[in-house]
Design a protein around this motif. Structure first.
Motif, PDB file in Angstrom:
ATOM      1  N   ARG A   1       0.845  -1.187   0.000  1.00 38.09           N
ATOM      2  CA  ARG A   1       0.000   0.000   0.000  1.00 38.09           C
ATOM      3  C   ARG A   1       0.881   1.239   0.000  1.00 38.09           C
ATOM      4  O   ARG A   1       1.903   1.282   0.681  1.00 38.09           O
ATOM      5  CB  ARG A   1      -0.902   0.000   1.223  1.00 38.09           C
TER       6      ARG A   1
ATOM      7  N   ASP B   1       3.038  -1.385 -11.117  1.00 35.85           N
ATOM      8  CA  ASP B   1       2.725  -0.093 -10.493  1.00 35.85           C
ATOM      9  C   ASP B   1       3.771   0.341  -9.471  1.00 35.85           C
ATOM     10  O   ASP B   1       3.664   1.415  -8.890  1.00 35.85           O
ATOM     11  CB  ASP B   1       1.353  -0.151  -9.815  1.00 35.85           C
TER      12      ASP B   1
ATOM     13  N   SER C   1      14.070   3.828  -2.662  1.00 35.11           N
ATOM     14  CA  SER C   1      12.711   4.029  -2.200  1.00 35.11           C
ATOM     15  C   SER C   1      11.776   3.446  -3.260  1.00 35.11           C
ATOM     16  O   SER C   1      11.920   3.747  -4.446  1.00 35.11           O
ATOM     17  CB  SER C   1      12.488   5.539  -2.032  1.00 35.11           C
ATOM     18  N   VAL C   2      10.872   2.583  -2.824  1.00 34.16           N
ATOM     19  CA  VAL C   2       9.937   1.986  -3.780  1.00 34.16           C
ATOM     20  C   VAL C   2       8.651   2.798  -3.737  1.00 34.16           C
ATOM     21  O   VAL C   2       8.085   3.027  -2.668  1.00 34.16           O
ATOM     22  CB  VAL C   2       9.677   0.508  -3.442  1.00 34.16           C
ATOM     23  N   ARG C   3       8.206   3.257  -4.900  1.00 33.60           N
ATOM     24  CA  ARG C   3       7.065   4.167  -4.943  1.00 33.60           C
ATOM     25  C   ARG C   3       5.949   3.688  -5.862  1.00 33.60           C
ATOM     26  O   ARG C   3       6.155   2.828  -6.706  1.00 33.60           O
ATOM     27  CB  ARG C   3       7.546   5.559  -5.381  1.00 33.60           C
ATOM     28  N   HIS C   4       4.795   4.257  -5.629  1.00 39.76           N
ATOM     29  CA  HIS C   4       3.611   3.947  -6.432  1.00 39.76           C
ATOM     30  C   HIS C   4       3.666   4.792  -7.709  1.00 39.76           C
ATOM     31  O   HIS C   4       3.783   6.007  -7.637  1.00 39.76           O
ATOM     32  CB  HIS C   4       2.368   4.277  -5.612  1.00 39.76           C
ATOM     33  N   ARG C   5       3.593   4.114  -8.841  1.00 37.45           N
ATOM     34  CA  ARG C   5       3.776   4.801 -10.109  1.00 37.45           C
ATOM     35  C   ARG C   5       2.796   5.972 -10.286  1.00 37.45           C
ATOM     36  O   ARG C   5       3.163   7.036 -10.795  1.00 37.45           O
ATOM     37  CB  ARG C   5       3.605   3.801 -11.265  1.00 37.45           C
TER      38      ARG C   5
ATOM     39  N   CYS D   1       1.149   7.952  -8.018  1.00 38.04           N
ATOM     40  CA  CYS D   1       1.190   9.129  -7.142  1.00 38.04           C
ATOM     41  C   CYS D   1       2.574   9.403  -6.569  1.00 38.04           C
ATOM     42  O   CYS D   1       2.762  10.389  -5.864  1.00 38.04           O
ATOM     43  CB  CYS D   1       0.171   8.964  -6.001  1.00 38.04           C
ATOM     44  N   GLU D   2       3.522   8.514  -6.845  1.00 38.42           N
ATOM     45  CA  GLU D   2       4.913   8.674  -6.382  1.00 38.42           C
ATOM     46  C   GLU D   2       5.067   8.626  -4.859  1.00 38.42           C
ATOM     47  O   GLU D   2       6.104   9.000  -4.316  1.00 38.42           O
ATOM     48  CB  GLU D   2       5.550   9.961  -6.946  1.00 38.42           C
ATOM     49  N   GLU D   3       4.035   8.180  -4.167  1.00 36.56           N
ATOM     50  CA  GLU D   3       4.174   8.016  -2.720  1.00 36.56           C
ATOM     51  C   GLU D   3       4.887   6.700  -2.406  1.00 36.56           C
ATOM     52  O   GLU D   3       4.786   5.746  -3.169  1.00 36.56           O
ATOM     53  CB  GLU D   3       2.791   8.008  -2.050  1.00 36.56           C
ATOM     54  N   PRO D   4       5.636   6.653  -1.289  1.00 38.41           N
ATOM     55  CA  PRO D   4       6.338   5.409  -0.951  1.00 38.41           C
ATOM     56  C   PRO D   4       5.373   4.255  -0.664  1.00 38.41           C
ATOM     57  O   PRO D   4       4.285   4.468  -0.119  1.00 38.41           O
ATOM     58  CB  PRO D   4       7.128   5.759   0.313  1.00 38.41           C
ATOM     59  N   VAL D   5       5.817   3.071  -1.039  1.00 40.95           N
ATOM     60  CA  VAL D   5       5.000   1.871  -0.856  1.00 40.95           C
ATOM     61  C   VAL D   5       5.548   1.051   0.304  1.00 40.95           C
ATOM     62  O   VAL D   5       6.752   0.912   0.455  1.00 40.95           O
ATOM     63  CB  VAL D   5       4.996   1.022  -2.153  1.00 40.95           C
ATOM     64  N   ARG D   6       4.660   0.526   1.115  1.00 45.64           N
ATOM     65  CA  ARG D   6       5.046  -0.306   2.258  1.00 45.64           C
ATOM     66  C   ARG D   6       4.289  -1.626   2.209  1.00 45.64           C
ATOM     67  O   ARG D   6       3.238  -1.712   1.598  1.00 45.64           O
ATOM     68  CB  ARG D   6       4.677   0.397   3.568  1.00 45.64           C
TER      69      ARG D   6
END
Lengths: 158, 158
Positions: free
Chosen positions: A132, A144, B117-121, B123-128
């Protein structure tokens, strides 16, 4: 086309560092035992078949790295021995183990299915890993996900 | 008190099987490269410093195990070479890598922070990684997870 990743150093790669700890088959098997509540040397030996000296070394390394801690116990009439328990750093490996387990179950299980199921204590439903993003989106498609340089990224020096 | 886990066989353990593939430091480092878009032998060599023969062996093993596939390419004036791409089985290792990365970042990063840092394509927010049970509960406390025998669990034969 040159991949952008080539611009960046892997010197301080935290995957590399994590795998220097975890990256040995028996290490994760030992952790699986401890997560399963098997905490004593002889029990681990019986379950895993890991050679005595290898198991001794693995456990010592995991204690030194801060993943496990030793706790004394004493059976009646026996000398003091130690059992191995997870530290907070060790407990934080749960998502890694659940992720490895899910992948193993999907691609490597026998036809009967997975030998182990991780469940939620409250409701006994199976637990899965989800990805997420910080904005709250579920990330279900591998494509993604994009790797980006983090705050500690260093340019590679040729 | 005898841990309940001791009743069960670990013969068909899918963590053991997964770690037989992943349980070697360089293997996950190779996967990190491919996830980062570094797909060619020479680029991987330069980035990782893995000895040539070790890298050759790792890549061959990952192809054989179905995690990577080889795809031919040809630079102008050069002979046909191969690059390495993730299969669907390989792509499904994303949660494992993100979980390993998060743990490494938390406990093993330099003071400057994580290099990757792994991000969401979108929105560029970090993914956890998150843990969630099938009933929809978030599982945030390690102690809320319990291991249970799965459908493929076998009693241990002494």
């Amino acid at each position: 086309m040159k991949p952008e990743a080539l611009d960046w150093s892997v010197e301080n790669c935290t995957i590399g560092r994590a795998m220097a700890i975890l990256g040995e088959r028996w290490t994760v098997v030992v952790l699986r035992e401890v997560f399963n509540g098997v905490r004593r040397f002889d029990d681990m030996r019986v379950r895993t078949g890991i050679p005595r000296q290898v198991l001794t070394n693995r456990l010592a390394a995991l204690v030194e790295q801060g993943v496990l801690r030793r706790e004394p116990y004493r059976e009646p009439g026996a000398r003091v021995r130690h059992e191995y328990r997870l530290t907070p750093m060790g407990f934080d490996l749960w998502p890694v183990l659940v992720a490895v387990l899910a992948w193993g179950d999907r691609y490597l299980a026998d036809p009967e299915g997975a030998p182990l199921s991780v469940r939620h204590r409250d409701c006994e439903e199976p637990v899965r890993v989800a990805l997420r993003c910080a904005a709250g989106h579920e990330v279900t498609e591998p494509r993604d996900l994009v790797p980006r340089p983090g705050p500690g990224a260093c340019r590679r020096v040729d």
